[in-house]
Write a protein that holds these residues in place. Structure first.
Motif, PDB file in Angstrom:
ATOM      1  N   LEU A  24       0.829  -1.213   0.000  1.00  0.00           N
ATOM      2  CA  LEU A  24       0.000   0.000   0.000  1.00  0.00           C
ATOM      3  C   LEU A  24       0.860   1.259   0.000  1.00  0.00           C
ATOM      4  O   LEU A  24       0.440   2.311  -0.511  1.00  0.00           O
ATOM      5  CB  LEU A  24      -0.933   0.001   1.213  1.00  0.00           C
ATOM      6  CG  LEU A  24      -2.189  -0.857   1.111  1.00  0.00           C
ATOM      7  CD1 LEU A  24      -2.982  -0.794   2.412  1.00  0.00           C
ATOM      8  CD2 LEU A  24      -3.065  -0.427  -0.067  1.00  0.00           C
ATOM      9  N   SER A  25       2.063   1.175   0.547  1.00  0.00           N
ATOM     10  CA  SER A  25       2.946   2.346   0.584  1.00  0.00           C
ATOM     11  C   SER A  25       3.381   2.792  -0.804  1.00  0.00           C
ATOM     12  O   SER A  25       3.843   3.927  -0.983  1.00  0.00           O
ATOM     13  CB  SER A  25       4.181   2.051   1.439  1.00  0.00           C
ATOM     14  OG  SER A  25       4.948   0.990   0.874  1.00  0.00           O
ATOM     15  N   ARG A  26       3.246   1.912  -1.808  1.00  0.00           N
ATOM     16  CA  ARG A  26       3.613   2.266  -3.189  1.00  0.00           C
ATOM     17  C   ARG A  26       2.476   2.996  -3.902  1.00  0.00           C
ATOM     18  O   ARG A  26       2.654   3.504  -5.008  1.00  0.00           O
ATOM     19  CB  ARG A  26       3.958   0.991  -3.977  1.00  0.00           C
ATOM     20  CG  ARG A  26       5.213   0.311  -3.501  1.00  0.00           C
ATOM     21  CD  ARG A  26       6.456   1.016  -4.028  1.00  0.00           C
ATOM     22  NE  ARG A  26       6.607   0.796  -5.462  1.00  0.00           N
ATOM     23  CZ  ARG A  26       6.450   1.715  -6.398  1.00  0.00           C
ATOM     24  NH1 ARG A  26       6.084   2.946  -6.094  1.00  0.00           N
ATOM     25  NH2 ARG A  26       6.635   1.412  -7.660  1.00  0.00           N
ATOM     26  N   VAL A  27       1.299   3.044  -3.293  1.00  0.00           N
ATOM     27  CA  VAL A  27       0.130   3.671  -3.905  1.00  0.00           C
ATOM     28  C   VAL A  27       0.004   5.101  -3.402  1.00  0.00           C
ATOM     29  O   VAL A  27       0.068   5.357  -2.192  1.00  0.00           O
ATOM     30  CB  VAL A  27      -1.153   2.877  -3.568  1.00  0.00           C
ATOM     31  CG1 VAL A  27      -2.381   3.557  -4.157  1.00  0.00           C
ATOM     32  CG2 VAL A  27      -1.029   1.447  -4.084  1.00  0.00           C
ATOM     33  N   GLY A  28      -0.181   6.046  -4.330  1.00  0.00           N
ATOM     34  CA  GLY A  28      -0.368   7.440  -3.933  1.00  0.00           C
ATOM     35  C   GLY A  28      -1.809   7.767  -3.628  1.00  0.00           C
ATOM     36  O   GLY A  28      -2.124   8.464  -2.653  1.00  0.00           O
ATOM     37  N   THR A  29      -2.713   7.256  -4.488  1.00  0.00           N
ATOM     38  CA  THR A  29      -4.138   7.567  -4.378  1.00  0.00           C
ATOM     39  C   THR A  29      -4.949   6.324  -4.675  1.00  0.00           C
ATOM     40  O   THR A  29      -4.598   5.556  -5.571  1.00  0.00           O
ATOM     41  CB  THR A  29      -4.536   8.680  -5.378  1.00  0.00           C
ATOM     42  OG1 THR A  29      -3.770   9.858  -5.111  1.00  0.00           O
ATOM     43  CG2 THR A  29      -6.019   9.016  -5.280  1.00  0.00           C
ATOM     44  N   ILE A  30      -6.025   6.129  -3.924  1.00  0.00           N
ATOM     45  CA  ILE A  30      -7.001   5.106  -4.263  1.00  0.00           C
ATOM     46  C   ILE A  30      -8.324   5.793  -4.570  1.00  0.00           C
ATOM     47  O   ILE A  30      -8.763   6.667  -3.825  1.00  0.00           O
ATOM     48  CB  ILE A  30      -7.178   4.059  -3.145  1.00  0.00           C
ATOM     49  CG1 ILE A  30      -8.258   3.037  -3.544  1.00  0.00           C
ATOM     50  CG2 ILE A  30      -7.504   4.702  -1.803  1.00  0.00           C
ATOM     51  CD1 ILE A  30      -8.390   1.861  -2.593  1.00  0.00           C
ATOM     52  N   VAL A  31      -8.921   5.409  -5.679  1.00  0.00           N
ATOM     53  CA  VAL A  31     -10.256   5.892  -6.039  1.00  0.00           C
ATOM     54  C   VAL A  31     -11.200   4.710  -5.858  1.00  0.00           C
ATOM     55  O   VAL A  31     -11.043   3.674  -6.513  1.00  0.00           O
ATOM     56  CB  VAL A  31     -10.312   6.406  -7.488  1.00  0.00           C
ATOM     57  CG1 VAL A  31     -11.667   7.074  -7.756  1.00  0.00           C
ATOM     58  CG2 VAL A  31      -9.174   7.400  -7.758  1.00  0.00           C
ATOM     59  N   THR A  32     -12.157   4.858  -4.958  1.00  0.00           N
ATOM     60  CA  THR A  32     -13.081   3.782  -4.649  1.00  0.00           C
ATOM     61  C   THR A  32     -14.491   4.347  -4.520  1.00  0.00           C
ATOM     62  O   THR A  32     -14.711   5.530  -4.768  1.00  0.00           O
ATOM     63  CB  THR A  32     -12.640   3.023  -3.373  1.00  0.00           C
ATOM     64  OG1 THR A  32     -13.454   1.867  -3.204  1.00  0.00           O
ATOM     65  CG2 THR A  32     -12.710   3.910  -2.148  1.00  0.00           C
ATOM     66  N   ASP A  33     -15.437   3.496  -4.132  1.00  0.00           N
ATOM     67  CA  ASP A  33     -16.830   3.944  -4.060  1.00  0.00           C
ATOM     68  C   ASP A  33     -17.253   4.194  -2.611  1.00  0.00           C
ATOM     69  O   ASP A  33     -16.497   3.914  -1.669  1.00  0.00           O
ATOM     70  CB  ASP A  33     -17.757   2.923  -4.732  1.00  0.00           C
ATOM     71  CG  ASP A  33     -17.670   1.561  -4.081  1.00  0.00           C
ATOM     72  OD1 ASP A  33     -18.221   1.402  -2.979  1.00  0.00           O
ATOM     73  OD2 ASP A  33     -17.046   0.655  -4.670  1.00  0.00           O
ATOM     74  N   ASP A  34     -18.467   4.697  -2.441  1.00  0.00           N
ATOM     75  CA  ASP A  34     -18.939   5.090  -1.123  1.00  0.00           C
ATOM     76  C   ASP A  34     -19.374   3.917  -0.254  1.00  0.00           C
ATOM     77  O   ASP A  34     -19.917   4.121   0.840  1.00  0.00           O
ATOM     78  CB  ASP A  34     -20.076   6.108  -1.238  1.00  0.00           C
ATOM     79  CG  ASP A  34     -21.148   5.692  -2.231  1.00  0.00           C
ATOM     80  OD1 ASP A  34     -21.128   4.533  -2.692  1.00  0.00           O
ATOM     81  OD2 ASP A  34     -21.997   6.528  -2.571  1.00  0.00           O
ATOM     82  N   GLY A  35     -19.097   2.705  -0.698  1.00  0.00           N
ATOM     83  CA  GLY A  35     -19.306   1.537   0.142  1.00  0.00           C
ATOM     84  C   GLY A  35     -18.106   1.216   1.018  1.00  0.00           C
ATOM     85  O   GLY A  35     -18.128   0.253   1.786  1.00  0.00           O
ATOM     86  N   LEU A  36     -17.054   2.021   0.938  1.00  0.00           N
ATOM     87  CA  LEU A  36     -15.840   1.795   1.725  1.00  0.00           C
ATOM     88  C   LEU A  36     -16.158   1.888   3.215  1.00  0.00           C
ATOM     89  O   LEU A  36     -16.719   2.886   3.679  1.00  0.00           O
ATOM     90  CB  LEU A  36     -14.776   2.828   1.342  1.00  0.00           C
ATOM     91  CG  LEU A  36     -13.425   2.722   2.062  1.00  0.00           C
ATOM     92  CD1 LEU A  36     -12.685   1.465   1.617  1.00  0.00           C
ATOM     93  CD2 LEU A  36     -12.588   3.969   1.798  1.00  0.00           C
TER      94      LEU A  36
END
Length: 257
Positions: A221-233
């Protein structure tokens, strides 16, 4: 090796790898494709596994979802994937050079960007076909062999491509505390290589993916800058991502993002 022995090997494999292609099983078991297809039919008929396009899939077990091949996954949570793609498209500026990986959510992003003034590199066979027919962007394609499952073009003998991007948009089959997971080992190599070619890794993943954890760790996860997900998070999964230093963008499914 008799039928019962092969069936046990296949079902044992599916406990760790929720999808196996006909070619994977042929290489592992040393039998013909026709024999593998008969084995798949038998396991499907007896309810021990599920026959899917290109191979065999594990059933959902213990409340956790099984990872699915591209041709099956593309028709699941379509509304969420389109909302996520729309949110992700707002990160892209005209003139950008980007990488769009394989996968159904990334495909939806590519559709939205097809006629933008962009340079797009992709290893996705379905997206390349779409952009070739419908797009006006500058398109660069990965070289190598076509792997119909998971739907990518890749040269195992080469390293990272000679291409640099502001963002690498990538999907995943599953997310856990360790990072991004995939069931197909080839994706580990392909994603690892492409992640070195961009300033930022942007993960496109609907909230279901936090309930799926295939065998192979791809990126932390440290290699990821941004996650785009839905409002079910969920709050717990949001905290997991935030603790790793990842920016979260939420796409409101069926509403205004």
């Amino acid at each position: 090796m008799n039928d019962a022995d092969r069936h046990k090997i296949i079902t044992d494999l599916l406990r760790d790898t929720p999808f196996a292609s006909v070619r994977d099983l042929q290489d592992r078991l040393g039998v013909s494709p026709a024999t593998i297809r008969r084995d798949i039919d038998k396991l499907h008929e007896t309810g021990r596994a599920k026959k899917v396009y290109g191979g065999i899939s594990a059933f959902e077990v213990g409340g956790r979802l099984a990872a699915r091949p591209y041709d099956e996954n593309r028709d699941i949570a379509v509304e969420a994937k389109r909302a996520i793609a729309g949110k992700a498209a707002s990160l892209v500026r005209d003139g950008d050079s980007i990488i769009v990986h394989a996968g159904s959510t990334c495909f939806q992003l590519g559709v939205l960007l097809a006629r933008r003034n962009l340079r797009i590199y992709t290893n996705s066979m379905p997206l390349a076909a779409y952009l070739g027919e419908h797009g006006s962007c500058h398109l660069s394609l990965a070289g190598g062999e076509l792997y119909r499952e998971p739907g990518i073009i890749h040269d195992p003998s080469s390293g990272a491509p000679d291409y640099f991007a502001s963002r690498f948009f990538v999907g995943t089959q599953g997310i856990g505390a360790q990072g991004l997971f995939e069931s197909h080992p080839l994706l580990v190599k392909a994603i690892g290589e492409l992640s070195t070619c961009a300033d930022e890794v942007v993960l496109l993943a609907d909230s279901r993916k936090f309930s799926i954890q295939p065998r192979n760790l791809v990126l932390s996860l440290s290699r990821v800058g941004t996650i785009v997900t839905d409002d079910g998070l969920s709050d717990a999964n949001a905290k997991l991502v935030e603790n790793a230093g990842v920016t979260i963008l939420i796409a409101n499914v069926g509403g205004v993002s």
